[in-house]
Design a protein around this motif. Structure first.
Motif, PDB file in Angstrom:
ATOM      1  N   VAL A 174       0.846  -1.200   0.000  1.00 26.74           N
ATOM      2  CA  VAL A 174       0.000   0.000   0.000  1.00 26.74           C
ATOM      3  C   VAL A 174       0.879   1.247   0.000  1.00 26.74           C
ATOM      4  N   SER A 209      -6.331   5.898   5.949  1.00 22.57           N
ATOM      5  CA  SER A 209      -7.378   5.198   5.218  1.00 22.57           C
ATOM      6  C   SER A 209      -8.731   5.466   5.870  1.00 22.57           C
ATOM      7  N   VAL A 231      -7.869   3.982   0.615  1.00 26.85           N
ATOM      8  CA  VAL A 231      -6.582   4.544   1.020  1.00 26.85           C
ATOM      9  C   VAL A 231      -6.607   6.028   0.657  1.00 26.85           C
TER      10      VAL A 231
END
Length: 168
Positions: free
Chosen positions: A12, A52, A57
């Motif tokens: 991420v 998030s 996100v």
């Protein structure tokens, strides 16, 4: 909004870093060429945060040691669809808090004239101009800032939606 620490190499985090570099290409014509070692964003000498909201996100940012008692802010980014919702303020607040908790009394950063919203955020938070450092110190469009995290006058109170986050 949830703000959590992740390893710099987390998928991420890496996706967001690619996106911030793409933003630099759009705004400046090329990526940020400042050398970055992922290990620099590991406690106690650094941290990398991701914001998030459920599965969405929203953004990221980190700090790394920058000399004794100092930290450098790097890779602050908010995805376009989450801008103007307080995400950057919340990330910056948590980055400042974690840097201070790690004994970093001064936070430094650089940005550029092509990011007026970033300049406005930092100046509103009490960051003051400082001499340049790193590979862009001689670029006329680069702007360098620092903030004393131990000053008696803390950052202005956060206001607006999404102005607070929690580190987990």
């Amino acid at each position: 909004m949830l703000i959590r620490a992740v390893p710099f190499g987390d998928p991420v985090a890496q996706d967001l870093i690619v996106r911030v570099q793409e933003e630099y290409v759009l705004r400046y014509g090329g990526p940020d060429a400042t050398p970055v070692d992922p290990a620099e964003f590991t406690a106690p000498d650094g941290v990398f945060l991701v914001a998030s909201d459920g599965p969405a996100v929203l953004g990221c940012g980190g700090w790394r040691a920058h000399g004794p008692g100092r930290a450098e802010l790097k890779r602050m980014y908010v995805v376009p669809q989450a801008r103007r919702r307080g995400v950057a303020r919340a990330l910056l607040t948590e980055l400042e808090r974690s840097a201070a908790a790690a004994g970093r009394g001064v936070l430094v950063l650089f940005t550029g004239l092509a990011q007026p919203e970033a300049i406005a955020l930092y100046e509103a938070r009490g960051y003051r101009p400082m001499p340049g450092f790193g590979p862009y110190r001689d670029f006329p469009e680069a702007r360098y800032y620092s903030r004393d995290l131990t000053a008696d006058d803390p950052a202005p109170a956060e206001q607006g939606p999404g102005a607070s986050g929690s580190l987990q």
